[in-house]
Scaffold this motif. Structure first.
Motif, mmCIF file in Angstrom:
data_model
loop_
_atom_site.group_PDB
_atom_site.id
_atom_site.type_symbol
_atom_site.label_atom_id
_atom_site.label_comp_id
_atom_site.label_asym_id
_atom_site.label_seq_id
_atom_site.Cartn_x
_atom_site.Cartn_y
_atom_site.Cartn_z
ATOM 1 N N LYS A 28 9.945 -0.358 4.642
ATOM 2 C CA LYS A 28 10.727 0.741 4.091
ATOM 3 C C LYS A 28 12.023 1.019 4.836
ATOM 4 O O LYS A 28 12.986 1.486 4.256
ATOM 5 N N LEU A 67 2.258 21.567 4.954
ATOM 6 C CA LEU A 67 1.494 22.305 3.937
ATOM 7 C C LEU A 67 0.873 23.590 4.458
ATOM 8 O O LEU A 67 0.492 24.462 3.682
ATOM 9 N N PRO A 124 -11.116 12.046 4.526
ATOM 10 C CA PRO A 124 -9.722 11.983 4.075
ATOM 11 C C PRO A 124 -9.471 12.783 2.799
ATOM 12 O O PRO A 124 -8.344 13.164 2.513
ATOM 13 N N LYS A 146 -12.756 10.313 -7.792
ATOM 14 C CA LYS A 146 -12.269 9.811 -6.513
ATOM 15 C C LYS A 146 -12.950 8.493 -6.157
ATOM 16 O O LYS A 146 -12.315 7.561 -5.681
ATOM 17 N N ARG A 193 -4.145 10.464 -1.772
ATOM 18 C CA ARG A 193 -4.524 11.712 -1.107
ATOM 19 C C ARG A 193 -4.796 12.723 -2.202
ATOM 20 O O ARG A 193 -3.965 12.950 -3.063
ATOM 21 N N ALA A 194 -5.977 13.309 -2.159
ATOM 22 C CA ALA A 194 -6.380 14.185 -3.246
ATOM 23 C C ALA A 194 -6.201 15.656 -2.882
ATOM 24 O O ALA A 194 -6.503 16.067 -1.777
ATOM 25 N N GLU A 195 -5.674 16.397 -3.816
ATOM 26 C CA GLU A 195 -5.701 17.858 -3.717
ATOM 27 C C GLU A 195 -6.558 18.324 -4.892
ATOM 28 O O GLU A 195 -6.523 17.715 -5.963
ATOM 29 N N GLU A 196 -7.311 19.385 -4.679
ATOM 30 C CA GLU A 196 -8.226 19.779 -5.740
ATOM 31 C C GLU A 196 -8.124 21.262 -6.046
ATOM 32 O O GLU A 196 -7.936 22.072 -5.160
ATOM 33 N N ILE A 218 0.843 -1.189 0.000
ATOM 34 C CA ILE A 218 0.000 0.000 0.000
ATOM 35 C C ILE A 218 0.875 1.234 0.000
ATOM 36 O O ILE A 218 1.619 1.483 0.926
ATOM 37 N N LYS A 258 3.617 23.135 -5.068
ATOM 38 C CA LYS A 258 3.059 23.069 -3.722
ATOM 39 C C LYS A 258 2.667 21.639 -3.352
ATOM 40 O O LYS A 258 2.996 21.166 -2.284
ATOM 41 N N HIS A 259 1.970 20.970 -4.240
ATOM 42 C CA HIS A 259 1.420 19.670 -3.862
ATOM 43 C C HIS A 259 2.306 18.499 -4.247
ATOM 44 O O HIS A 259 2.115 17.401 -3.764
ATOM 45 N N PHE A 268 4.566 2.185 9.713
ATOM 46 C CA PHE A 268 4.100 1.427 8.555
ATOM 47 C C PHE A 268 4.777 0.047 8.534
ATOM 48 O O PHE A 268 4.129 -0.983 8.361
ATOM 49 N N ASP A 269 6.099 0.033 8.748
ATOM 50 C CA ASP A 269 6.841 -1.231 8.766
ATOM 51 C C ASP A 269 6.371 -2.144 9.891
ATOM 52 O O ASP A 269 6.173 -3.338 9.697
#
Ligand SMILES: [Fe+2]
Ligand SMILES: [Fe+2]
Lengths: 202, 248
Positions: free
Chosen positions: A177, B225, B61, A21, A32-35, A2, A49-50, B183-184
């Motif tokens: 990771k 952000l 979300p 979406k 993750r959506a930016e609109e 994922i 920016k995004h 996550f791991d």
């Protein structure tokens, strides 16, 4: 594994954005959506920016903000998908990597998205369940023991670049990771023993 | 459906109980009666629009209205971020540590597995604590004094002076991600430990990890952000104003 994909929607229609979406969610894509409902001259700024990986954009909205700079560095690694509402003829379609027609039936849209996403590595199809290869196990063993990429390259007589490719594949296949995560994996799978680990990270 | 000011707080919880701990961070505790969101915010001196934006980013979300959030003052954001730090360190992390402690008495596992999970998690706790301390001790005080300076001309001279060496840009660069390890850990528990005889305690741990990861993601989004651009703007204002003899 994922991986949350960052997606930017540049499209005035709320219904089209929500629809896309929903389609992506139904396909099992974590994103993750930016609109943005409009762009004036700030398309590049939006990208900065995004930092999206995928952009769905209405060609009409971008028409004024191209200035012929699709090759700018900011576009690198961005998959740009045009949202068409007619069969053809929209201006600037050449700027897009792919085009999707929002009026096409469900099956066609899903299939088209599936192709685009797997072509660009956002869905890895069957390969996810693939086990790690012997060579990858060699690399994993050394990573888990705390060796650096340079040290691994020396020991296995492969280039640093190859080491990094192996590491990427290991992470993708296992869904782990971090080095300490890989170390735990390696111990649990008897690739190394807990006592062997360099330093005292575990 | 987004949360709005006229909903009863009790209904908000029935709609999405994951919001409980977010609402608590604003100092609003259970026992809502029939009061609406608007009433409770007024009672607790919580700015309504800030409350709604934050709660809705958790609730949906897909909802993260950067433009709206950029309108809030840095000190407002920091007060909220500070509360979430406290929540991680004083509540969520000890809670997970408790469950991990419970694993020790569970004989459905080999000792090695317990030890691995335990040391991985304590290493993670250490990293998260360091990350938070750096923000609380270095970044936030800097931002607050910058804001104070711009508003009143007062402020810690030393901190303002150090602006030339330290800027929010540096924070942006060094702001490391504290989500990857979680996550791991999730994947290790879900996929790679030898199947235990009984998974119930592990299920509880996983549930906590998912919640924490989700919360941290939201938190990092607000830092990267929203807070960073707001501070960048203040820095520009400061730098352009510092040529101004009135401020000097
Ligand atoms: Fe933070
Ligand atoms: Fe942070």
């Amino acid at each position: 594994m994922i991986e949350v994909v960052k997606i930017l929607f540049v499209e005035p229609s709320y219904i089209v954005r929500e629809g896309l979406k929903t389609v992506l969610s139904r396909m099992g894509i974590a994103f993750r959506a930016e609109e943005a409902e409009e762009v004036r001259d700030n398309f590049q700024r939006l990208l900065e920016k995004h930092k999206p990986q995928i952009v769905f954009a209405n060609p009409d909205l971008l028409a004024k903000s191209w200035h012929g700079n699709r090759s700018a560095a900011i576009f690198e690694g961005v998959v740009l998908i045009g949202l068409m509402s007619k069969e053809s003829g929209e201006a600037d379609s050449a700027h897009f990597d792919f085009l999707i027609n929002t009026r096409h039936p469900r099956q066609e849209i899903t299939q088209a998205l599936m192709n685009i996403l797997s072509k660009n590595g956002f869905i890895s199809g069957e390969t996810d369940s693939e086990n790690i290869s012997d060579r990858e196990t060699d690399v994993l063993r050394l990573v888990a023991l705390g060796f650096t990429n340079n040290e691994i390259s020396d020991r296995l007589f492969i280039s640093v670049h190859t080491v990094m490719t192996h590491r990427k594949n290991i992470t993708r296949k296992l869904g782990i990771k971090t080095v300490s995560g890989l170390t735990v994996y390696a111990i649990l799978n008897k690739i190394i023993e807990a006592g062997e680990v360099k330093g005292s990270s575990l | 459906m987004l949360i709005n000011q006229d909903m009863k707080m009790a209904d908000v919880i029935h709609l999405n109980h994951h919001l409980l701990h977010v609402i608590n961070r604003f100092g609003i505790q259970l026992g809502y009666g029939e009061k609406t969101v608007k009433q409770l915010c007024a009672e607790h001196d919580v700015p309504l629009s800030f409350f709604l934006e934050i709660v809705n980013t958790f609730h949906d979300p897909g909802y993260f209205p950067v433009e709206n959030l950029l309108q809030f003052k840095a000190s407002r954001l920091i007060a909220y971020l500070h509360e979430t730090h406290r929540y991680y360190l004083d509540f969520r992390i000890p809670e997970i540590a408790n469950y991990i402690q419970r694993l020790r008495d569970d004989d459905g596992f080999g000792p090695e597995v317990k030890l691995l999970i335990q040391s991985f998690f304590s290493q993670y706790t250490h990293e998260l604590t360091q990350h938070i301390n750096r923000e609380e001790q270095r970044v936030y005080p800097y931002v607050l004094s910058l804001e104070k300076y711009l508003e009143s001309g007062g402020g810690d001279k030393e901190l303002i002076g150090s602006l030339k060496q330290y800027s929010i840009h540096e924070y942006e660069e060094e702001h490391d991600d504290v989500e990857s390890k979680l996550f791991d850990l999730k994947n290790i528990i879900i996929k790679y430990i030898p199947s235990p005889r009984d998974s119930r305690v592990l299920n509880l741990i996983l549930h906590e990890l998912f919640e924490l990861e989700n919360d941290l993601n939201n938190h990092a989004h607000i830092e990267d952000l929203i807070l960073v651009p707001i501070v960048e703007k203040m820095e520009q204002e400061f730098l352009s104003g510092s040529n101004n003899p009135k401020i000097l």
